[in-house]
Structures are given as C-alpha cells and as structure tokens.
Design a protein around this motif. Structure first.
Motif, PDB file in Angstrom:
ATOM      1  N   MET A   1      44.627  -1.811  22.198  1.00 31.81           N
ATOM      2  CA  MET A   1      43.336  -1.581  22.824  1.00 31.81           C
ATOM      3  C   MET A   1      43.252  -0.117  23.252  1.00 31.81           C
ATOM      4  N   ALA A   2      42.025   0.391  23.232  1.00 30.09           N
ATOM      5  CA  ALA A   2      41.783   1.766  23.665  1.00 30.09           C
ATOM      6  C   ALA A   2      40.580   1.785  24.591  1.00 30.09           C
ATOM      7  N   GLU A   3      40.660   2.602  25.601  1.00 36.61           N
ATOM      8  CA  GLU A   3      39.500   2.797  26.465  1.00 36.61           C
ATOM      9  C   GLU A   3      38.558   3.758  25.756  1.00 36.61           C
ATOM     10  N   LEU A   4      37.318   3.309  25.525  1.00 38.76           N
ATOM     11  CA  LEU A   4      36.321   4.078  24.779  1.00 38.76           C
ATOM     12  C   LEU A   4      35.153   4.421  25.696  1.00 38.76           C
ATOM     13  N   PHE A   5      34.907   5.712  25.873  1.00 37.70           N
ATOM     14  CA  PHE A   5      33.789   6.212  26.671  1.00 37.70           C
ATOM     15  C   PHE A   5      32.550   6.267  25.784  1.00 37.70           C
ATOM     16  N   CYS A   6      31.473   5.616  26.230  1.00 38.36           N
ATOM     17  CA  CYS A   6      30.199   5.625  25.500  1.00 38.36           C
ATOM     18  C   CYS A   6      29.166   6.340  26.362  1.00 38.36           C
ATOM     19  N   ASN A   7      28.370   7.223  25.753  1.00 36.32           N
ATOM     20  CA  ASN A   7      27.392   7.986  26.536  1.00 36.32           C
ATOM     21  C   ASN A   7      26.016   8.047  25.894  1.00 36.32           C
ATOM     22  N   GLY A   8      25.771   7.180  24.927  1.00 38.42           N
ATOM     23  CA  GLY A   8      24.473   7.184  24.247  1.00 38.42           C
ATOM     24  C   GLY A   8      24.048   5.777  23.888  1.00 38.42           C
ATOM     25  N   GLY A   9      23.733   5.553  22.618  1.00 45.03           N
ATOM     26  CA  GLY A   9      23.206   4.288  22.160  1.00 45.03           C
ATOM     27  C   GLY A   9      24.130   3.102  22.313  1.00 45.03           C
ATOM     28  N   ALA A  10      25.432   3.323  22.466  1.00 46.29           N
ATOM     29  CA  ALA A  10      26.364   2.207  22.625  1.00 46.29           C
ATOM     30  C   ALA A  10      26.390   1.669  24.058  1.00 46.29           C
ATOM     31  N   MET A  11      25.772   2.364  24.991  1.00 42.90           N
ATOM     32  CA  MET A  11      25.732   1.870  26.361  1.00 42.90           C
ATOM     33  C   MET A  11      24.822   0.649  26.454  1.00 42.90           C
ATOM     34  N   ARG A  12      24.977  -0.113  27.533  1.00 44.26           N
ATOM     35  CA  ARG A  12      24.145  -1.304  27.748  1.00 44.26           C
ATOM     36  C   ARG A  12      22.668  -0.962  27.586  1.00 44.26           C
ATOM     37  N   GLY A  13      21.985  -1.766  26.797  1.00 45.15           N
ATOM     38  CA  GLY A  13      20.565  -1.556  26.545  1.00 45.15           C
ATOM     39  C   GLY A  13      20.277  -0.632  25.380  1.00 45.15           C
ATOM     40  N   GLY A  14      21.300  -0.010  24.815  1.00 46.32           N
ATOM     41  CA  GLY A  14      21.105   0.944  23.722  1.00 46.32           C
ATOM     42  C   GLY A  14      21.074   0.285  22.350  1.00 46.32           C
ATOM     43  N   ASN A  15      20.591   1.022  21.365  1.00 44.64           N
ATOM     44  CA  ASN A  15      20.442   0.507  20.007  1.00 44.64           C
ATOM     45  C   ASN A  15      21.764   0.269  19.280  1.00 44.64           C
ATOM     46  N   LEU A  16      22.867   0.807  19.793  1.00 42.63           N
ATOM     47  CA  LEU A  16      24.180   0.599  19.174  1.00 42.63           C
ATOM     48  C   LEU A  16      25.119  -0.215  20.068  1.00 42.63           C
ATOM     49  N   HIS A  17      24.570  -0.789  21.123  1.00 42.53           N
ATOM     50  CA  HIS A  17      25.411  -1.531  22.064  1.00 42.53           C
ATOM     51  C   HIS A  17      26.128  -2.712  21.397  1.00 42.53           C
TER      52      HIS A  17
ATOM     53  N   VAL B   1      38.347  -1.439  23.791  1.00 47.97           N
ATOM     54  CA  VAL B   1      38.046  -1.787  22.397  1.00 47.97           C
ATOM     55  C   VAL B   1      39.305  -1.617  21.543  1.00 47.97           C
ATOM     56  N   PRO B   2      39.652  -2.615  20.734  1.00 51.88           N
ATOM     57  CA  PRO B   2      40.787  -2.449  19.825  1.00 51.88           C
ATOM     58  C   PRO B   2      40.539  -1.283  18.861  1.00 51.88           C
ATOM     59  N   MET B   3      41.592  -0.549  18.572  1.00 49.19           N
ATOM     60  CA  MET B   3      41.465   0.592  17.657  1.00 49.19           C
ATOM     61  C   MET B   3      40.857   0.174  16.323  1.00 49.19           C
ATOM     62  N   GLU B   4      41.216  -0.987  15.826  1.00 51.02           N
ATOM     63  CA  GLU B   4      40.655  -1.455  14.545  1.00 51.02           C
ATOM     64  C   GLU B   4      39.132  -1.560  14.625  1.00 51.02           C
ATOM     65  N   ASN B   5      38.612  -2.063  15.749  1.00 48.83           N
ATOM     66  CA  ASN B   5      37.161  -2.191  15.896  1.00 48.83           C
ATOM     67  C   ASN B   5      36.484  -0.830  16.045  1.00 48.83           C
ATOM     68  N   ILE B   6      37.173   0.123  16.651  1.00 45.97           N
ATOM     69  CA  ILE B   6      36.612   1.478  16.713  1.00 45.97           C
ATOM     70  C   ILE B   6      36.458   2.007  15.288  1.00 45.97           C
ATOM     71  N   ARG B   7      37.482   1.767  14.474  1.00 50.19           N
ATOM     72  CA  ARG B   7      37.466   2.236  13.085  1.00 50.19           C
ATOM     73  C   ARG B   7      36.436   1.499  12.233  1.00 50.19           C
ATOM     74  N   THR B   8      36.367   0.161  12.359  1.00 49.58           N
ATOM     75  CA  THR B   8      35.537  -0.618  11.437  1.00 49.58           C
ATOM     76  C   THR B   8      34.100  -0.835  11.905  1.00 49.58           C
ATOM     77  N   ASP B   9      33.878  -0.902  13.216  1.00 48.46           N
ATOM     78  CA  ASP B   9      32.551  -1.243  13.729  1.00 48.46           C
ATOM     79  C   ASP B   9      31.830  -0.062  14.379  1.00 48.46           C
ATOM     80  N   PHE B  10      32.569   0.714  15.150  1.00 49.44           N
ATOM     81  CA  PHE B  10      31.948   1.760  15.959  1.00 49.44           C
ATOM     82  C   PHE B  10      31.714   3.052  15.165  1.00 49.44           C
ATOM     83  N   LEU B  11      32.760   3.589  14.582  1.00 50.01           N
ATOM     84  CA  LEU B  11      32.648   4.893  13.905  1.00 50.01           C
ATOM     85  C   LEU B  11      31.715   4.915  12.697  1.00 50.01           C
ATOM     86  N   PRO B  12      31.648   3.865  11.883  1.00 48.84           N
ATOM     87  CA  PRO B  12      30.749   3.930  10.719  1.00 48.84           C
ATOM     88  C   PRO B  12      29.279   4.149  11.077  1.00 48.84           C
ATOM     89  N   GLU B  13      28.859   3.781  12.274  1.00 51.33           N
ATOM     90  CA  GLU B  13      27.458   3.959  12.662  1.00 51.33           C
ATOM     91  C   GLU B  13      27.211   5.268  13.417  1.00 51.33           C
TER      92      GLU B  13
END
Length: 137
Positions: free
Chosen positions: A1-17, A64-76
């Motif tokens: 697991m990794a602590e991931l700081f979100c500051n845009g669309g991935a935050m609650r209510g955002g289009n990438l949440h 967030v697991p590193m795998e999910n950062i790689r497969t779900d988060f970064l591609p967008e």
C-alpha cells in the motif's frame, strides 16, 4: 500500500474520484509550504516543487495499493503530470502526481498560477466536503 496525495479530480466529488473511492480515505491534508500550484488549461491542477514563493496546498490522502496506482490511477492522468514523492505539512513523504519539471516554461500560455488560493476546490469555487459534513451535523 502507498499513501497517495490527491489534489484535483480524484478528490471526493471530483470526476476522477472513482479511481480512489474504493480505497481507504486517510483524511484531508496539506503539503509542506514548498509548492507552486497551477491550473493547466483550466482542466486539471499541477503541483510543482519550488525553492521560493511556495505555499501549502490542500488535498486528500488515500491508502492505495501500488498496483492500483499503476493500473487505475495513472492511466487517466494527463501527460503533463508524473508520479513523484512530495512532502506533507507534517513532514511525511507520500506519493503524488505533479507537473513534469521543465514544463512551466513550455506551457506558460496554458498555465494559470493558483498557488495563492491554496487548493483546487478554492480555485473552482467548490465546497469542502469536510465543512459540508460539519455544517450538516
């Protein structure tokens, strides 16, 4: 697991949440006061480490697991951003997506500096979910 700081669309209510919503929300946090903050084409934010004129920028922290950062988060994420390690106000080092170094000059016409606003929600005029919950309690 990794602590991931979100500051845009991935935050609650955002289009990438949806990319982080199934993972543990660790809380609202701020960066150390060492960052400039930009709106890129008024579409997404870009965090940039700086030696001068920095500020503490608001965001949210997720486990967030590193795998999910790689497969779900970064591609967008936009090509102007890259994965890095940043410093939080409490001194912790966490993962974050930041503006690629060197792009400030080449993208200057597409950047609006929003550092003084302290966060993406403030720039967009969006409510803070933490304050909304407190007001409704």
């Amino acid at each position: 697991m990794a602590e991931l700081f979100c500051n845009g669309g991935a935050m609650r209510g955002g289009n990438l949440h949806h990319n982080v919503s199934s993972h543990t929300f660790l809380g609202s946090v701020r960066t150390a006061p060492n960052y400039r903050f930009f709106a890129v084409r008024d579409e997404f934010p870009g965090l940039l480490l700086t030696e001068t004129c920095g500020a503490s920028i608001a965001g949210e922290l997720y486990d967030v697991p590193m795998e999910n950062i790689r497969t779900d988060f970064l591609p967008e994420e936009p090509v102007e951003l890259e994965l890095s390690v940043i410093e939080l106000a409490d001194g912790r080092s966490v993962m974050a997506v930041v503006l690629r170094p060197g792009l400030v000059d080449s993208l200057s016409a597409e950047l609006t500096e929003i550092t003084d606003l302290g966060g993406w929600r403030a720039y967009r005029g969006l409510p803070d979910p933490d304050e909304t919950v407190s007001a409704g309690a």
